[in-house]
Scaffold this active site. Structure first.
Site, PDB file in Angstrom:
ATOM      1  N   ASP A 194       0.904  -1.144   0.000  1.00 57.84           N
ATOM      2  CA  ASP A 194       0.000   0.000   0.000  1.00 57.84           C
ATOM      3  C   ASP A 194       0.944   1.195   0.000  1.00 57.84           C
ATOM      4  O   ASP A 194       1.606   1.466   1.014  1.00 57.84           O
ATOM      5  CB  ASP A 194      -0.868   0.012   1.261  1.00 57.84           C
ATOM      6  CG  ASP A 194      -1.818   1.198   1.270  1.00 57.84           C
ATOM      7  OD1 ASP A 194      -1.403   2.284   0.826  1.00 57.84           O
ATOM      8  OD2 ASP A 194      -2.959   1.048   1.708  1.00 57.84           O
ATOM      9  N   HIS A 195       1.016   1.904  -1.133  1.00 58.70           N
ATOM     10  CA  HIS A 195       2.106   2.886  -1.236  1.00 58.70           C
ATOM     11  C   HIS A 195       1.961   4.022  -0.229  1.00 58.70           C
ATOM     12  O   HIS A 195       2.926   4.727   0.047  1.00 58.70           O
ATOM     13  CB  HIS A 195       2.269   3.392  -2.672  1.00 58.70           C
ATOM     14  CG  HIS A 195       1.266   4.422  -3.102  1.00 58.70           C
ATOM     15  ND1 HIS A 195       0.032   4.097  -3.600  1.00 58.70           N
ATOM     16  CD2 HIS A 195       1.315   5.767  -3.106  1.00 58.70           C
ATOM     17  CE1 HIS A 195      -0.626   5.205  -3.891  1.00 58.70           C
ATOM     18  NE2 HIS A 195       0.117   6.240  -3.597  1.00 58.70           N
ATOM     19  N   GLU A 233      -8.601  14.199  -4.300  1.00 58.84           N
ATOM     20  CA  GLU A 233      -7.798  14.340  -5.513  1.00 58.84           C
ATOM     21  C   GLU A 233      -8.480  15.333  -6.445  1.00 58.84           C
ATOM     22  O   GLU A 233      -9.708  15.375  -6.519  1.00 58.84           O
ATOM     23  CB  GLU A 233      -7.687  13.000  -6.231  1.00 58.84           C
ATOM     24  CG  GLU A 233      -6.969  11.934  -5.432  1.00 58.84           C
ATOM     25  CD  GLU A 233      -6.783  10.675  -6.261  1.00 58.84           C
ATOM     26  OE1 GLU A 233      -5.786  10.591  -6.987  1.00 58.84           O
ATOM     27  OE2 GLU A 233      -7.660   9.795  -6.191  1.00 58.84           O
ATOM     28  N   HIS A 257      -5.805   2.698   1.431  1.00 60.88           N
ATOM     29  CA  HIS A 257      -5.081   3.868   1.959  1.00 60.88           C
ATOM     30  C   HIS A 257      -5.776   4.467   3.192  1.00 60.88           C
ATOM     31  O   HIS A 257      -5.129   4.752   4.198  1.00 60.88           O
ATOM     32  CB  HIS A 257      -4.960   4.950   0.890  1.00 60.88           C
ATOM     33  CG  HIS A 257      -4.370   4.470  -0.405  1.00 60.88           C
ATOM     34  ND1 HIS A 257      -3.427   3.478  -0.463  1.00 60.88           N
ATOM     35  CD2 HIS A 257      -4.590   4.850  -1.690  1.00 60.88           C
ATOM     36  CE1 HIS A 257      -3.092   3.270  -1.736  1.00 60.88           C
ATOM     37  NE2 HIS A 257      -3.788   4.082  -2.492  1.00 60.88           N
TER      38      HIS A 257
END
Ligand SMILES: NC(=O)C1=CN([C@@H]2O[C@H](COP(=O)(O)OP(=O)(O)OC[C@H]3O[C@@H](n4cnc5c(N)ncnc54)[C@H](OP(=O)(O)O)[C@@H]3O)[C@@H](O)[C@H]2O)C=CC1
Ligand SMILES: O=C1O[C@H](COP(=O)(O)O)[C@@H](O)[C@H](O)[C@H]1O
Length: 509
Positions: A194-195, A233, A257
């Site tokens: 999970d970046h 976003e 996230h």
């Protein structure tokens, strides 16, 4: 993490050798090497690791995909600046074209890896990075296992599997994927990415909470009135409409996230930052999140879809007009919900989380709003407009922390107005933050699973979002709409106003 104070009064994460961290000899094999993630994230991350001398000379990169590319064409995708500083890595890059259902692809790969072990000193260390769409995960894993590549190339080597999201599309499919993986690979060989966990500011949630004493006493239901997590976003779905149609905001962002950030912000202090100690606490927190009954979902969850909007000079298409999207699509590009955590620390505190595409700002933040003082010794007129105290953790952009509180306005009368204290990463530290993928690739190469997701965390996260996704799928009602560049549908504001609260919208409404 062992929690010792290191040189220069730093606390280090377990196994984190600080600035000396370097990958051992080995090979990274990227499946899906012709794709977007490889070119935009993985290659630049490897380039930076090479540039900053984190990769040894005995390090090799192999790309695998179905498209026909020559080794040179693959090399040309590597970022040019750092390539000059990592000539050994680039010159030795190899590309294998092949089908993932064909055992021959994996036999050729095995031969290549054995050759590297013999001639380049890669020591039998292999890391397989699955950067393909999820439908290719199982064939790749099964054929790696059939070719014996689930085992290290030497008695002292390692064989690791790094898997991109989405990890399943619900709890049942994630369990099935686990079963297939575990037929060949042990859980400690599996690194689920999970970046967000690779972002310094997300890791800073742990630093703030557990490397300081001043926050812990107030980090509970006595002092915190509500917590909000926003992942907003400005971008739309762009060219990923085909993928997004099957995902939606809940699967794309909330399941992973948002819930990871939430878990780090709310979990109990781990006894150490050893990988399992930390991951156990995250799982316990996720387990404490209340499972919504079907009858409650319309009260605690809101979805939305963006329509054409923006300023006249910059009019953006609606979601249904995007490439690869069904013109009658009911996929959510916005999701908000109230979560309740049923444990001693958090009982009764509402947690509001939201995410959306085409919102007015790109911002990820955690806002902890504190309770009002029990008694004010001054009149209401003296505190007009005073906002409740809050701690705002800005994950991105403009990374930092704001503490919001009331302060006396200078002058002869006694009036209190909202003031802030700011911490900014950029002005406080000289050090540069690594990119999330750079950090996570190095961790996986070293074999540190602390910032990767364990199987039970994934399953718990699906348990939380599945009933809501299912409820929406079965719902006949219209999907609420919001204009591109607005803060989401009206229903999301109502979700909070019903509780006498409002969203913290950075930059205002
Ligand atoms: N791109 C991003 O920013 C992010 C991506 N991810 C995840 O990373 C993974 C890769 O993403 P991304 O690079 O964007 O994806 P792409 O759509 O670019 O696909 C990667 C490569 O996979 C191959 N591929 C496409 N369809 C299939 C298929 N049905 N079976 C086998 N191979 C296929 C293609 O190569 P070829 O045809 O040559 O085999 C393609 O170049 C996905 O799981 C995605 O969810 C996660 C976070 C961010
Ligand atoms: O995983 C994903 O994350 C990105 C947002 O990542 P960020 O690091 O830019 O915040 C999102 O755009 C994408 O849809 C999703 O798949």
């Amino acid at each position: 993490m062992n929690g010792d104070l290191g040189p220069g009064n730093e606390i280090r994460i377990n196994g984190d050798g600080g600035d000396d961290r370097k990958a051992p000899p080995g090979v990274v094999v990227i499946f899906g090497a012709s794709g977007d993630l490889t070119e935009r994230k993985l290659m630049p991350a490897l380039a930076r690791l090479a540039q900053f001398k984190r990769l040894p000379d005995e390090f090799r990169l192999v790309g695998v995909a179905r498209s026909h590319l020559s080794d040179d064409e693959f090399r040309q995708r590597f970022p040019t600046g750092p390539a000059a500083e990592a000539p050994g890595l680039v010159e030795n890059m190899r590309y294998l074209s092949g089908d993932y259902d064909d055992p021959d692809t994996f036999h050729r790969l095995r031969d290549l890896l054995e050759g590297f072990d013999k001639d380049a000193g890669t020591a039998g260390n292999r890391m397989f990075y699955l950067a393909t769409p999820p439908q290719a995960f199982v064939p790749i894993i099964e054929n790696l296992t059939a070719a014996g590549l689930n085992q290290p190339g030497s008695p002292t080597g390692s064989a690791r599997l790094v898997i991109e999201k989405p990890y399943g599309h619900d709890e049942a499919s994630a369990r099935k994927l686990d079963e297939r993986i575990h037929q060949g690979f042990e859980e400690d060989q599996v690194f689920r990415i999970d970046h967000y966990l690779g972002k310094d500011t997300v890791q800073n949630v742990m630093a703030l909470r557990f490397a300081n004493t001043i926050f812990q006493p107030i980090w509970n239901r006595t002092w915190i009135d509500q917590v909000q997590i926003t992942v907003a976003e400005t971008l739309g779905v762009g060219t990923r409409g085909g993928f997004y149609e099957h995902a939606g905001a809940m699967r794309d962002i909330v399941q992973n996230h948002v819930l990871q950030v939430l878990a780090l912000a709310l979990m109990e202090p781990p006894a150490s930052f050893a990988p399992e100690a930390l991951r156990n606490e995250k799982v316990k927190l996720l387990q404490s999140i209340r499972h919504p009954a079907d009858g409650d979902i319309d009260r605690i969850a809101v979805r939305g879809q963006y329509t054409r909007g923006g300023t006249s000079g910059d009019l953006m298409p609606g979601y249904r007009e995007e490439q690869g999207v069904d013109p009658l699509s009911r996929t959510e590009t916005y999701a908000a919900m109230r979560l309740d955590v049923d444990n001693w620390r958090w009982a009764g505190v509402p947690f509001y989380v939201r995410t959306g595409k085409r919102l007015p700002r790109r911002v990820t933040e955690v806002v902890l709003q504190f309770t009002r003082p029990p008694h004010l010794p001054i009149s209401a007129a003296q505190v007009t407009g005073l906002q409740p105290d809050a701690l705002i953790l800005r994950i991105q952009p403009d990374e930092g922390i704001t503490l919001r509180f009331g302060a006396k306005v200078p002058g002869h009368s006694f009036r209190v107005r909202t003031a802030t204290m700011e911490f900014s990463y950029e002005s406080t530290f000289r050090e540069e933050s690594p990119e999330a993928y750079e950090r996570l690739l190095l961790d996986a190469l070293i074999g540190d699973p602390t910032l990767f997701i364990r199987s039970d965390e994934v399953l718990q996260s699906w348990r939380i979002v599945d009933p809501i996704i299912e409820h929406w799928a079965n719902s006949k009602g219209r999907i609420p709409l919001y204009e591109a560049s607005s803060w989401g549908p009206d229903e999301a504001d109502q979700l909070l106003s019903r509780d006498g609260r409002a969203w913290h919208n950075p930059g205002g409404r």
